[in-house]
Design a protein around this motif. Structure first.
Motif, PDB file in Angstrom:
ATOM      1  N   VAL A   1       0.859  -1.189   0.000  1.00 21.36           N
ATOM      2  CA  VAL A   1       0.000   0.000   0.000  1.00 21.36           C
ATOM      3  C   VAL A   1       0.890   1.233   0.000  1.00 21.36           C
ATOM      4  CG1 VAL A   1      -1.788   1.280   1.226  1.00 21.36           C
ATOM      5  CG2 VAL A   1      -1.797  -1.215   1.290  1.00 21.36           C
ATOM      6  N   SER A   2       0.628   2.153  -0.926  1.00 26.06           N
ATOM      7  CA  SER A   2       1.420   3.388  -0.997  1.00 26.06           C
ATOM      8  C   SER A   2       0.500   4.578  -1.214  1.00 26.06           C
ATOM      9  CB  SER A   2       2.461   3.299  -2.118  1.00 26.06           C
ATOM     10  OG  SER A   2       1.835   3.157  -3.380  1.00 26.06           O
ATOM     11  N   TYR A   3       0.967   5.730  -0.768  1.00 21.45           N
ATOM     12  CA  TYR A   3       0.212   6.983  -0.913  1.00 21.45           C
ATOM     13  C   TYR A   3       1.090   8.020  -1.602  1.00 21.45           C
ATOM     14  CZ  TYR A   3      -2.917   4.757   2.394  1.00 21.45           C
ATOM     15  OH  TYR A   3      -3.772   3.874   2.996  1.00 21.45           O
ATOM     16  N   GLU A   4       0.455   8.827  -2.432  1.00 17.76           N
ATOM     17  CA  GLU A   4       1.192   9.872  -3.148  1.00 17.76           C
ATOM     18  C   GLU A   4       0.390  11.169  -3.108  1.00 17.76           C
ATOM     19  OE1 GLU A   4       3.116  10.807  -7.568  1.00 17.76           O
ATOM     20  OE2 GLU A   4       1.936   8.998  -7.223  1.00 17.76           O
ATOM     21  N   TRP A   5       1.045  12.226  -2.659  1.00 21.87           N
ATOM     22  CA  TRP A   5       0.396  13.539  -2.646  1.00 21.87           C
ATOM     23  C   TRP A   5       0.419  14.142  -4.045  1.00 21.87           C
ATOM     24  CZ3 TRP A   5      -2.455  14.805   1.324  1.00 21.87           C
ATOM     25  CH2 TRP A   5      -2.150  14.282   2.587  1.00 21.87           C
ATOM     26  N   LYS A   6      -0.683  14.763  -4.419  1.00 20.49           N
ATOM     27  CA  LYS A   6      -0.804  15.479  -5.688  1.00 20.49           C
ATOM     28  C   LYS A   6      -0.982  16.960  -5.351  1.00 20.49           C
ATOM     29  CE  LYS A   6      -0.946  11.677  -8.208  1.00 20.49           C
ATOM     30  NZ  LYS A   6       0.051  11.356  -9.254  1.00 20.49           N
ATOM     31  N   PRO A   7       0.122  17.684  -5.198  1.00 23.44           N
ATOM     32  CA  PRO A   7       0.058  18.980  -4.524  1.00 23.44           C
ATOM     33  C   PRO A   7      -0.413  20.166  -5.365  1.00 23.44           C
ATOM     34  CG  PRO A   7       2.325  18.471  -5.090  1.00 23.44           C
ATOM     35  CD  PRO A   7       1.512  17.278  -5.483  1.00 23.44           C
ATOM     36  N   PHE A   8      -0.326  20.105  -6.678  1.00 23.72           N
ATOM     37  CA  PHE A   8      -0.619  21.290  -7.480  1.00 23.72           C
ATOM     38  C   PHE A   8      -2.125  21.459  -7.689  1.00 23.72           C
ATOM     39  CE2 PHE A   8       3.723  20.170  -8.656  1.00 23.72           C
ATOM     40  CZ  PHE A   8       4.358  21.400  -8.480  1.00 23.72           C
TER      41      PHE A   8
END
Length: 215
Positions: free
Chosen positions: A169-176
């Motif tokens: 399980v992994s998480y990725e921020w999408k900041p823009f």
């Protein structure tokens, strides 16, 4: 002699009357209230904007009105930040002989953090009532996400030999993000709705704000 005395008395009365009128005028002048004049056009200069809505849930912005119809500024606060959760499970055959195919799923999940953004605003120049178009472009620093699992290895099941099968399980921020909002204003209060892109996905935007002038 009587005529001279009469002239002196009349002169003294006139002088006393003039002084009394001056005292009354000055006294009345201290009691006159200064009326606050509402400007016809929006004043230029700096202001502090307090905003609530979404996806910027609460924001504090420092803005400068270059013209009654043009504002530029920057802000920060607390709001929604784009985030994705990816679940990867290997294929395996369970102890009972049932085959489980591989899983690789990615979906957007709620995430919250601190947005930093630049903005520009076009507005009809009248101060009392106005229409506006606001554009924000920014970057969000993610703090909290609401995924189903902890990041890293996750238990999937047991294979036919009784061994533990682990997934990932992994998480990725999408900041823009970029938001466009249109609405109306009354004096220093504004409200509007719009749309934009948040973490690569379309998002609605809502704005309620109040401008505090900085002298």
């Amino acid at each position: 002699m009587k005529r001279i005395v009469l002239i002196v008395v009349l002169s003294a009365l006139v002088s006393t009357g003039l002084k009394a009128q001056e005292v009354i005028t000055l006294s009345q002048g201290h009691n006159v209230k200064t009326e606050k004049v509402t400007p016809l056009y929006r004043p230029t200069g700096n202001d502090l904007r307090i905003a609530i809505g979404g996806p910027v849930i609460i924001g504090v912005e420092y803005n400068r009105w270059l013209k009654p119809w043009l504002m530029v500024g920057a802000g920060t606060g607390y709001g929604i930040v784009g985030c994705t959760e990816t679940i990867s499970d290997p294929a395996y055959t369970s102890y009972g002989g049932h085959y489980h195919p591989a899983i690789n799923e990615t979906e957007s999940i709620p995430g919250y953090g601190i947005p930093w953004y630049l903005e520009a605003e076009l507005r009809t120049p009248k101060y009392k009532w106005s229409l506006f178009f606001n554009l924000k472009i920014g970057y969000g620093i993610g703090l909290t996400h609401y995924g189903m699992y902890d990041e890293g290895s996750a238990y999937v099941g047991l294979d036919e030999n009784g061994n533990t099968v682990l997934g990932d399980v992994s998480y990725e921020w999408k900041p823009f993000f970029m938001l466009a909002t249109a609405g109306f204003g009354y004096k220093r209060f504004s409200m509007g709705i719009g749309a934009g892109v948040l973490g690569g996905h379309r998002s609605a935007s809502i704005l309620l704000s109040y401008d505090i002038p900085l002298r």
